[in-house]
Design a protein around this motif. Structure first.
Motif, PDB file in Angstrom:
ATOM      1  N   ASP A 140       0.920  -1.263   0.037  1.00 12.78           N
ATOM      2  CA  ASP A 140      -0.226  -0.082   0.074  1.00 12.78           C
ATOM      3  C   ASP A 140       0.796   1.294   0.025  1.00 12.78           C
ATOM      4  O   ASP A 140       0.468   2.382  -0.610  1.00 12.78           O
ATOM      5  N   MET A 141       2.084   1.142   0.654  1.00 15.58           N
ATOM      6  CA  MET A 141       2.896   2.411   0.813  1.00 15.58           C
ATOM      7  C   MET A 141       3.468   2.713  -0.596  1.00 15.58           C
ATOM      8  O   MET A 141       3.575   3.948  -0.870  1.00 15.58           O
ATOM      9  N   LYS A 142       3.722   1.914  -1.512  1.00 15.11           N
ATOM     10  CA  LYS A 142       4.165   1.986  -2.991  1.00 15.11           C
ATOM     11  C   LYS A 142       3.076   3.087  -3.502  1.00 15.11           C
ATOM     12  O   LYS A 142       3.413   3.989  -4.114  1.00 15.11           O
ATOM     13  N   LEU A 164      13.835  -3.256  -0.969  1.00 16.32           N
ATOM     14  CA  LEU A 164      14.322  -2.630  -2.055  1.00 16.32           C
ATOM     15  C   LEU A 164      13.478  -2.158  -3.207  1.00 16.32           C
ATOM     16  O   LEU A 164      13.713  -1.149  -3.899  1.00 16.32           O
ATOM     17  N   ASP A 165      12.089  -2.950  -3.512  1.00 19.40           N
ATOM     18  CA  ASP A 165      11.246  -2.165  -3.994  1.00 19.40           C
ATOM     19  C   ASP A 165      10.643  -0.913  -3.784  1.00 19.40           C
ATOM     20  O   ASP A 165      10.546   0.063  -4.467  1.00 19.40           O
ATOM     21  N   LEU A 166      10.283  -1.010  -2.511  1.00 24.33           N
ATOM     22  CA  LEU A 166       9.988   0.592  -1.751  1.00 24.33           C
ATOM     23  C   LEU A 166      11.084   1.567  -2.021  1.00 24.33           C
ATOM     24  O   LEU A 166      10.757   2.544  -2.360  1.00 24.33           O
ATOM     25  N   LEU A 167      12.049   1.100  -1.664  1.00 21.40           N
ATOM     26  CA  LEU A 167      13.123   2.367  -2.063  1.00 21.40           C
ATOM     27  C   LEU A 167      13.344   2.571  -3.207  1.00 21.40           C
ATOM     28  O   LEU A 167      13.215   3.876  -3.550  1.00 21.40           O
ATOM     29  N   GLU A 168      13.157   1.600  -4.534  1.00 21.36           N
ATOM     30  CA  GLU A 168      13.066   2.236  -5.831  1.00 21.36           C
ATOM     31  C   GLU A 168      12.133   3.277  -5.990  1.00 21.36           C
ATOM     32  O   GLU A 168      12.380   4.190  -6.836  1.00 21.36           O
ATOM     33  N   ASP A 174      11.281  11.157  -5.665  1.00 20.01           N
ATOM     34  CA  ASP A 174      12.161  12.147  -5.254  1.00 20.01           C
ATOM     35  C   ASP A 174      11.812  12.240  -3.649  1.00 20.01           C
ATOM     36  O   ASP A 174      11.694  13.316  -3.035  1.00 20.01           O
ATOM     37  N   TRP A 175      11.448  11.158  -2.961  1.00 23.39           N
ATOM     38  CA  TRP A 175      11.406  10.770  -1.455  1.00 23.39           C
ATOM     39  C   TRP A 175      12.663  10.524  -1.141  1.00 23.39           C
ATOM     40  O   TRP A 175      13.684  10.225  -1.758  1.00 23.39           O
TER      41      TRP A 175
END
Ligand SMILES: [Zn+2]
Ligand SMILES: [Zn+2]
Length: 264
Positions: A140-142, A164-168, A174-175
């Motif tokens: 959900d966060m993505k 890593l997906d969420l990092l991407e 631009d977060w």
């Protein structure tokens, strides 16, 4: 010059000795602390802490946030975006912490999502960044991060555990992410994320009083312990602690828009 970008200075565990906590932080080079609120009552208390001049070497400068943690989302007040806007008018530097916590699920998920969306709306209208908590809610966060970015809203995923997906998604949007003492635990699963995150996209935080870094694990966490986090991040990235300190401070100053008053 180090900035603890996320500390709950209003927590009862700091009630008896806050001046000492702050002078201990100043002594090890912490020149700024973002005091993070968990609900709007807390945000009023945070406002009372804001200020201080790090140039005397005795205290960091303190800035404050206003927001409603996902744990208490179901108790958030009506007209939340307007209420958050009032804190912005009085000088809050970010909105949060807000977010999604599907580990504890202390508020129903639809309430968490609605309250988080209220923060996104308030961030859009005030121009302030978000301080976002995410636990076991990556999917959900993505969507939230992508949607916020489309509305021109920036944020930081705090206490980033390393997905890593969420990092991407965060980087594309631009977060920023910020790392806590979690990086010092042998169980830390986010080493690759610490290694990969671009040098201008991450910050350091204690999340005190919670989660003290090794070798002080189990004790109360506080801003004076940021150097332990800096040193472990440097080790993982193969950089010097000075490089990490310079990069993370520059990122914090620009992310929170707090350049002023920080010149030594
Ligand atoms: Zn949090
Ligand atoms: Zn927090």
């Amino acid at each position: 010059m180090l900035i603890d970008t996320h500390c709950h200075l209003t927590h009862e565990r700091f009630r008896d000795d806050l001046p000492e906590v702050l002078s201990n932080a100043a002594r090890v080079g912490v020149t700024g602390v973002i005091a993070v609120a968990s609900d709007l009552d807390d945000a009023r208390v945070v406002e009372g802490l804001v200020g201080g001049d790090p140039r005397d070497g005795r205290t960091p400068r303190i800035w404050g946030t206003a927001g409603v943690h996902p744990h208490t989302a179901s108790k958030a007040p009506d007209e939340l975006p307007e209420r958050l806007g009032e804190f912005a008018d009085r000088g809050a530097v970010a909105l949060g912490e807000c977010g999604l916590d599907y580990h504890y699920d202390l508020s129903p998920r639809d309430a968490q999502l609605q309250v988080l969306d209220d923060h996104v709306e308030a961030a859009r209208s005030t121009g302030l960044p978000l301080v976002v908590h995410c636990r076991e809610a990556e999917k959900d966060m993505k969507e939230v991060v992508r949607g916020a970015a489309r509305r021109g809203v920036r944020g930081v995923l705090h206490c980033f555990p390393g997905d890593l997906d969420l990092l991407e998604v965060a980087i594309e949007s631009d977060w920023r992410v910020s790392f806590t003492g979690l990086v010092t635990f042998s169980s830390f699963a986010g080493v690759e994320a610490v290694r990969r995150v671009p040098r201008d996209r991450y910050m350091l935080e204690t999340d005190g009083p919670y989660m003290a870094p090794v070798p002080l694990r189990g004790r109360r966490n506080e801003p004076a312990l940021v150097p332990h986090i800096r040193d472990r991040v440097a080790e993982i990235r193969g950089e010097s602690p000075d490089d990490v300190e310079r990069d993370t401070t520059a990122t914090a100053l620009s992310f929170f828009g707090i350049e002023e008053g920080m010149t030594p």
